[in-house]
Structure formats: C-alpha cells, structure tokens
Design a protein around this motif. Structure first.
Motif, PDB file in Angstrom:
ATOM      1  N   ALA A 301     -18.611   2.944   3.945  1.00  0.00           N
ATOM      2  CA  ALA A 301     -18.699   4.594   4.123  1.00  0.00           C
ATOM      3  C   ALA A 301     -18.472   5.387   5.529  1.00  0.00           C
ATOM      4  O   ALA A 301     -18.851   4.089   6.673  1.00  0.00           O
ATOM      5  N   ASP A 302     -17.650   5.843   6.414  1.00  0.00           N
ATOM      6  CA  ASP A 302     -16.694   5.632   7.371  1.00  0.00           C
ATOM      7  C   ASP A 302     -17.995   7.142   7.505  1.00  0.00           C
ATOM      8  O   ASP A 302     -17.683   8.308   7.066  1.00  0.00           O
ATOM      9  N   PRO A 303     -18.759   6.686   9.123  1.00  0.00           N
ATOM     10  CA  PRO A 303     -19.311   8.217   9.790  1.00  0.00           C
ATOM     11  C   PRO A 303     -18.523   8.936  10.369  1.00  0.00           C
ATOM     12  O   PRO A 303     -19.261  10.201  11.127  1.00  0.00           O
ATOM     13  N   SER A 304     -17.174   9.250  10.708  1.00  0.00           N
ATOM     14  CA  SER A 304     -16.806   9.668  11.479  1.00  0.00           C
ATOM     15  C   SER A 304     -16.641  11.651  11.329  1.00  0.00           C
ATOM     16  O   SER A 304     -17.039  11.584  12.621  1.00  0.00           O
ATOM     17  N   SER A 305     -16.833  11.759  10.552  1.00  0.00           N
ATOM     18  CA  SER A 305     -16.703  13.045  10.409  1.00  0.00           C
ATOM     19  C   SER A 305     -17.806  13.416  11.020  1.00  0.00           C
ATOM     20  O   SER A 305     -17.777  14.617  11.251  1.00  0.00           O
ATOM     21  N   LEU A 306     -19.242  12.799  10.025  1.00  0.00           N
ATOM     22  CA  LEU A 306     -20.210  13.453  10.736  1.00  0.00           C
ATOM     23  C   LEU A 306     -20.656  13.010  12.293  1.00  0.00           C
ATOM     24  O   LEU A 306     -21.476  14.279  12.495  1.00  0.00           O
ATOM     25  N   ILE A 307     -20.303  12.106  12.178  1.00  0.00           N
ATOM     26  CA  ILE A 307     -20.306  12.569  14.013  1.00  0.00           C
ATOM     27  C   ILE A 307     -19.729  13.536  14.421  1.00  0.00           C
ATOM     28  O   ILE A 307     -19.716  14.651  15.809  1.00  0.00           O
ATOM     29  N   ALA A 308     -18.127  13.887  13.968  1.00  0.00           N
ATOM     30  CA  ALA A 308     -17.175  14.915  15.278  1.00  0.00           C
ATOM     31  C   ALA A 308     -18.257  16.043  14.715  1.00  0.00           C
ATOM     32  O   ALA A 308     -18.044  17.276  15.673  1.00  0.00           O
ATOM     33  N   ALA A 309     -18.643  16.858  13.148  1.00  0.00           N
ATOM     34  CA  ALA A 309     -19.673  17.289  13.043  1.00  0.00           C
ATOM     35  C   ALA A 309     -21.040  17.768  13.983  1.00  0.00           C
ATOM     36  O   ALA A 309     -20.840  18.664  14.397  1.00  0.00           O
ATOM     37  N   LEU A 310     -21.738  16.205  14.318  1.00  0.00           N
ATOM     38  CA  LEU A 310     -22.676  16.726  15.023  1.00  0.00           C
ATOM     39  C   LEU A 310     -22.622  17.211  16.509  1.00  0.00           C
ATOM     40  O   LEU A 310     -23.112  18.246  16.819  1.00  0.00           O
ATOM     41  N   ARG A 311     -21.312  16.088  17.305  1.00  0.00           N
ATOM     42  CA  ARG A 311     -20.392  17.170  18.527  1.00  0.00           C
ATOM     43  C   ARG A 311     -20.437  18.841  18.154  1.00  0.00           C
ATOM     44  O   ARG A 311     -20.892  19.164  19.091  1.00  0.00           O
ATOM     45  N   LEU A 312     -19.661  19.059  17.516  1.00  0.00           N
ATOM     46  CA  LEU A 312     -19.161  20.539  17.296  1.00  0.00           C
ATOM     47  C   LEU A 312     -20.202  21.000  17.152  1.00  0.00           C
ATOM     48  O   LEU A 312     -19.850  22.239  17.858  1.00  0.00           O
ATOM     49  N   ALA A 313     -20.776  20.726  16.175  1.00  0.00           N
ATOM     50  CA  ALA A 313     -22.211  22.173  16.297  1.00  0.00           C
ATOM     51  C   ALA A 313     -23.197  22.255  17.085  1.00  0.00           C
ATOM     52  O   ALA A 313     -23.697  23.440  17.798  1.00  0.00           O
ATOM     53  N   ALA A 314     -23.402  21.033  18.347  1.00  0.00           N
ATOM     54  CA  ALA A 314     -24.001  21.145  19.173  1.00  0.00           C
ATOM     55  C   ALA A 314     -23.158  21.725  20.426  1.00  0.00           C
ATOM     56  O   ALA A 314     -23.521  22.295  21.065  1.00  0.00           O
ATOM     57  N   GLY A 315     -21.543  21.544  19.879  1.00  0.00           N
ATOM     58  CA  GLY A 315     -20.949  22.267  21.454  1.00  0.00           C
ATOM     59  C   GLY A 315     -20.936  24.186  20.759  1.00  0.00           C
ATOM     60  O   GLY A 315     -20.878  24.430  21.575  1.00  0.00           O
ATOM     61  N   ILE A 316     -20.730  24.112  20.056  1.00  0.00           N
ATOM     62  CA  ILE A 316     -21.265  25.449  18.944  1.00  0.00           C
ATOM     63  C   ILE A 316     -22.617  26.186  19.230  1.00  0.00           C
ATOM     64  O   ILE A 316     -22.206  27.995  19.986  1.00  0.00           O
ATOM     65  N   ALA A 317     -23.263  25.744  19.442  1.00  0.00           N
ATOM     66  CA  ALA A 317     -24.784  26.276  18.816  1.00  0.00           C
ATOM     67  C   ALA A 317     -24.948  26.135  21.181  1.00  0.00           C
ATOM     68  O   ALA A 317     -25.555  27.747  21.408  1.00  0.00           O
ATOM     69  N   ALA A 318     -24.199  25.760  22.570  1.00  0.00           N
ATOM     70  CA  ALA A 318     -24.159  25.455  23.267  1.00  0.00           C
ATOM     71  C   ALA A 318     -23.971  26.945  24.230  1.00  0.00           C
ATOM     72  O   ALA A 318     -23.982  27.716  24.843  1.00  0.00           O
ATOM     73  N   ASN A 319     -22.418  27.316  22.813  1.00  0.00           N
ATOM     74  CA  ASN A 319     -21.529  28.524  23.228  1.00  0.00           C
ATOM     75  C   ASN A 319     -22.019  29.689  23.019  1.00  0.00           C
ATOM     76  O   ASN A 319     -22.168  30.412  23.891  1.00  0.00           O
TER      77      ASN A 319
END
Length: 331
Positions: A301-319
C-alpha cells in the motif's frame, strides 16, 4: 491548529497500513493527526492511546495517536466482515462531531467498502452523501479532485453515462461551479477564481453539428455564471483543455461526467490525488483511491494520497480560519 481526525475506513482494506505510513512521513513535520480506530490492530509503529483529541499533538512526534475504538471482530486483510460496519460508521460520526465542535480542524476519511456497509443497512450511496447529512450547509455537496497540477469537479458522478447526459441541465452546472468558485476563494485562497467548463461532445459540439448539448446546456450555464460575476469560459473542447499548455489558464475544470474529470487527474497524479468535499460546514478530504482489498496486508500500500489528503486538509483548515464563508457559496 487542532489536529486532524483520520477515520478508520474499511478494516479489511489498506486504511491502517496507509495511516501508519502517513504518520511515519509526517511525524517530524506535521500536520498532526489522530486516528479513530482499533489500536490493537495497528502494528509496526509506536501507537499511543489517547483519551481526547487535545492530547494528539503532544505525542505525535513519537507515536501515532489513536482514539481506541475496538472492532466487534478481528479484521482480516482482504476479507470484509459486515459485523465491523457499525464501527466504521461510528468512526465517521465521531470525527464529524469532533470537527463540528472545533476539537479537530478537519476530517480525513480512509476509504470505505460500500458493499460491507450496505449489508449492514447503510442507507447512503457513499461517504459524500452521508457527510452531507451530518455536516451539510443546505447546498448540494460537490466533489473536487485535486493534485498540484490540476483541480477538477465532475457535475455528475456515479451514474451510467447515458443517464448522466440525459439529466444534465444548465442549473446543475451553475450550482456545481458556484460552489467550486466559493471554495476556491475560501478554502484555497484564490481571490479571483477562473473556471473552465468542459464541453460534452467532440470539439464542444462544433456549433451544433456534433450535438446540440454544448450550445443548449453548457453555453447558457457559462453565461449565467458570468452574469453572477464568476470568471468562467466554455464550453471548452475536452480533448485539449487538460494539456500542459492549457492547465495554467484556469484554477478548476468543471467537467460534465465522472470519467471526463477523473481520467486526466489520475493520469497526471494517480498516487497523489486528493478528494475534497465542497459545500460542508467542516473540512473533509480523502485519498483518491479505494480500499485495495487485493493488496491489503501485503505491504504494497502506498500512503502518498493519504499524505497529500492530510496536508491539503490542514491547508484548507488554515485558510478557512482566515476567511469567512463568501456569499457566492449560497444558492
């Protein structure tokens, strides 16, 4: 910022594996997240059971924080068990409740196996519809898929192509585009979003010679969006709008059916694409892949998409913390 909440997802799938991989990748840099799951099934990394979300940040650098929620039956990789479906649903419920209470900054959902949930009586078509019931804002939710090179929104999603085309209307396109434009401002920090609305037929219909839908459905939608002050253009021939030269000319592509949106983004970034639900009162992202039952438990299993989802969620929450909801988000 509060930690993110990551849901359990299908216990027989790769959710636990990619959660461990995401923690290993993010433990030193963040964003910090907690996992709502059965701690006993999480092996291979240090795990710390926490009693409340507020404890997650303090332990994140040294252990994966887990709100321990035992499964009714032990999970077997690749073998779904409807007996565990209530725990999967409860994980979503708890994450949303924590987000609505402000105790987590966003919800990131691990993939679910809808067939297992249906067997347990789950009455919703999928994650998005259920989240709309839990955290809706009165407007239909919109699915946006994002990677660094492209954002796409399918107006129609999981339905036969013949049916999707038959029920397509200017109002549907306008509603999806309006929600998208508002989210680009509030969630992505784009002051003046530019939308490209895809055509339906080859060459966007060639003035009706290859079908009248672009003239009769898509063009009026684009005109209506412009009348509202939203920068939109189209119908854009879909065979050229996703090229490297064309993509910098817009901030999101409004696509008319599922594959028109998902083929280009998965071609560009299959591993790093993120699913974002627009139109909710909370921030929600998800990896842009399924439960991968065929490789669960194999270490592939490749966690890349989940890592991207977590980073994007944090960015959206900050915005979102910096911007109130704009009027454009309202129908």
């Amino acid at each position: 910022m509060s930690p993110l909440a990551l849901t359990m997802g299908e216990p027989a799938g790769i959710g636990g594996e990619i959660a461990r991989g995401a923690w290993q990748a993010l433990r030193a840099t963040g964003p910090a997240f907690l996992l709502i799951d059965d701690a006993d099934r999480l092996t291979g990394v240090p795990v710390r059971r926490i009693a409340a979300p507020e404890q997650a940040a303090a332990v994140f650098a040294t252990a994966l924080p887990v709100l321990h929620r035992p499964l009714p039956r032990p999970a077997v990789p690749g073998r779904i068990d409807p007996a565990n479906a209530p725990a999967v649903i409860a994980s979503i419920d708890e994450a949303v409740a924590l987000a609505k209470a402000g105790r987590v900054s966003a919800v990131v959902t691990n993939p679910i196996q809808k067939s297992a949930l249906y067997a347990a009586g789950f009455a919703h078509p999928g994650h998005t519809e259920y989240l709309a019931e839990l955290a809706g804002t009165g407007i239909p939710p919109v699915m946006l898929l994002a990677c660094p090179e492209l954002r796409v929104v399918p107006v129609t999603i999981h339905e036969p192509l013949r049916q999707a085309i038959a029920r397509l209307t200017p109002a549907m396109i306008v509603a999806a585009a309006r929600t998208t434009a508002a989210a680009l401002v509030r969630d992505f920090g784009i002051a003046a979003p530019r939308l490209a609305v895809a055509g339906l037929n080859p060459h966007a219909g060639e003035d009706g010679t290859l079908g009248t839908e672009d003239r009769d459905i898509v063009a009026p939608a684009v005109a209506a969006l412009r009348a509202e002050g939203i920068e939109a253009r189209g119908p854009v021939p879909p065979d050229t709008m996703f090229t490297a030269k064309a993509r910098p000319g817009y901030d999101a592509a409004i696509c008319l059916y599922h594959d028109q949106a998902l083929i280009p983004i998965k071609t560009l970034d299959m591993a790093g694409g993120v699913n974002v639900t627009l139109g909710l009162s909370i921030v929600r992202t998800s990896p842009d892949h399924g439960t991968a039952l065929d490789i669960a438990g194999t270490g592939q299993a490749d966690p890349s998409s989940l890592i991207a989802a977590l980073r994007l969620a944090a960015g959206i929450a900050a915005n979102r913390a910096r911007r109130p909801a704009p009027d454009a988000a309202k129908p």
